[in-house]
Design an enzyme around this catalytic site. Structure first.
Site, mmCIF file in Angstrom:
data_model
loop_
_atom_site.group_PDB
_atom_site.id
_atom_site.type_symbol
_atom_site.label_atom_id
_atom_site.label_comp_id
_atom_site.label_asym_id
_atom_site.label_seq_id
_atom_site.Cartn_x
_atom_site.Cartn_y
_atom_site.Cartn_z
ATOM 1 N N TYR A 1 42.811 -38.410 -61.443
ATOM 2 C CA TYR A 1 42.807 -36.952 -61.376
ATOM 3 C C TYR A 1 42.160 -36.307 -62.599
ATOM 4 C CZ TYR A 1 44.857 -36.116 -56.875
ATOM 5 O OH TYR A 1 45.022 -36.024 -55.514
ATOM 6 N N ALA B 1 43.900 -44.132 -52.628
ATOM 7 C CA ALA B 1 45.129 -44.153 -53.428
ATOM 8 C C ALA B 1 45.216 -42.869 -54.252
ATOM 9 C CB ALA B 1 45.137 -45.369 -54.351
ATOM 10 N N LYS B 2 46.399 -42.313 -54.313
ATOM 11 C CA LYS B 2 46.627 -41.071 -55.071
ATOM 12 C C LYS B 2 47.123 -41.475 -56.461
ATOM 13 C CE LYS B 2 48.683 -36.490 -54.269
ATOM 14 N NZ LYS B 2 47.430 -35.721 -54.148
ATOM 15 N N THR B 3 46.179 -41.610 -57.365
ATOM 16 C CA THR B 3 46.423 -42.230 -58.671
ATOM 17 C C THR B 3 46.373 -41.198 -59.788
ATOM 18 O OG1 THR B 3 45.197 -44.115 -57.778
ATOM 19 C CG2 THR B 3 45.718 -44.151 -60.136
#
Length: 310
Positions: free
Chosen positions: A169, A163-165
C-alpha cells in the site's frame, strides 16, 4: 501518548492476539518485522445498521481473502476463521456500535530482524470504529476530482496483486499524496502497460452507451469485494457488465460516467479526470441507480446471503 485522531475517539478496546486490551495498550515493539518490511495482511470490512440490526457485509469473503493473503506470505494465522468471527462480533458488541468499519490485520511480529521472517511470531489484531463516507458525504452526491498518477501499479509478476498486503500500500500512499498535493481528491493508477488499473484504494467502473465496464483481474487490480457486489447488482438490474475489460487512459476522458467502488468508498462518482469533465460533470444516471440500489441493499440487509448479523 499523542492525542487520538478524531476517528478513534470513544474507541475503548482492541482485540489483540486472543485478548481484549485497552485501546492505549494495543502496541507492538519497534523492531516488529512488519514495521520494517511490510509483512502483514489486512482487510477493510463494514458493519451496517440494517433494518434487521447490525450486520457485517460479506464477512465470510473478507475472512477468506485475509487467510488467502496470509498464505501467500507464509503467515500462519494462529486463530481460526471462527475465532476471528467471534472476536469481531464481541468487539462490536463491547463497543456498542450499530455500524462501524472493521480492520483485521495479521502480521509478523517482533523477532529476528532480516528479510526472511524466520522465527518472527505471527500476530493478529482487530479494531472497529465508526467511519462514514471515505471520500466525504459530499462526494457521494457530487463526485470527486481525480488525476492520473505518475506512479504505476505494480504487476502480479512483481508482487501478488490478489493479496491485500500492508507493504504494497506504499504504492497507494504515493499516488494519494501526489493527487492531494496537486489539489485533487483522489488518484487513478495505471498499470505497467499504461492501461487503467484502479484507484489507490478503490476499483474503477466506466459507463459507455448504457453498458458498464470494469478493469479485469489481469490489469493488476485487487479483486474487490464491493466490486463483485456492484457487478452482481448491475446485472440483476439488467445492465450489461464487462468485468474483464482493458480500459485505456483516453477512454476515461470520453466516458459517459465513471465511479469508484470499495469497502471504504462504497459507490462514489468521479466528476473529473485530469480536469476533464466526465459526462455532465455530475453523478450520472446509471451511477445514481447503482449507488441507490447498493445503499438499499446495505440498509435493508438483503439479500441475506451477503450479511452476517451481529
Amino acid at each position: 501518548m499523542t492525542d487520538r485522531p478524531e476517528m478513534f475517539e470513544g474507541v475503548e478496546e482492541i482485540w489483540m492476539d486472543g485478548e481484549f486490551v485497552d485501546f492505549e495498550d494495543a502496541q507492538v515493539h519497534v523492531l516488529t518485522h512488519a514495521l520494517h518490511y511490510g509483512t502483514g495482511v489486512f482487510e477493510g470490512v463494514r458493519c451496517y445498521d440494517t433494518a434487521e440490526g447490525p450486520a457485517i457485509f460479506r464477512w465470510e469473503e473478507h475472512l477468506d481473502r485475509l487467510f488467502n493473503s496470509a498464505e501467500v506470505y507464509d503467515i500462519d494465522i494462529p486463530f481460526s476463521k471462527r475465532e476471528l468471527d467471534e472476536a469481531t462480533r464481541e468487539l462490536i458488541d463491547r463497543e456498542g456500535l450499530q455500524s462501524c468499519y472493521i480492520r483485521p490485520i495479521a502480521f509478523y511480529g517482533y523477532g529476528p530482524l532480516g528479510l526472511n521472517p524466520g522465527k518472527s511470531p505471527e500476530q493478529v489484531a482487530i479494531a472497529v470504529w465508526p467511519w462514514g463516507a471515505y471520500l466525504g458525504e459530499e462526494a457521494l452526491e457530487e463526485g470527486v476530482d481525480t488525476a492520473i498518477s505518475s506512479w504505476r501499479k505494480y504487476a502480479s509478476s512483481q508482487i501478488p496483486t490478489n493479496a491485500k498486503t500492508t507493504g504494497t500500500y506504499v504504492n497507494s500512499v504515493l499516488a494519494s499524496l501526489e493527487a492531494k498535493g496537486n489539489g485533487y481528491e483522489e488518484a487513478i493508477v495505471l498499470n505497467k502497460e499504461g492501461n487503467v488499473a484502479e484507484g489507490p484504494g478503490e476499483n474503477l467502473f466506466l459507463v459507455r452507451d448504457g453498458e458498464i465496464y470494469t478493469t479485469g483481474l489481469a490489469e493488476s487490480i485487487l479483486d474487490g469485494i464491493t466490486r463483485r457486489t456492484v457487478i452482481e447488482l448491475a446485472r440483476d438490474m439488467g445492465y450489461t457488465v464487462h468485468d474483464d475489460a482493458t480500459i485505456s487512459r483516453g477512454e476515461l476522458y470520453t466516458a459517459d460516467e465513471l465511479f469508484f467502488t470499495g469497502t471504504a468508498a462504497e459507490v462514489t462518482p468521479i466528476r473529473t479526470v485530469d480536469d476533464n469533465e466526465i459526462g455532465k460533470g455530475t453523478k450520472g444516471p446509471i451511477t445514481d441507480e447503482i449507488q441507490t440500489r447498493f445503499f438499499e441493499v446495505v440498509e435493508e440487509g438483503e439479500p441475506e446471503r451477503w450479511f452476517d448479523y451481529v
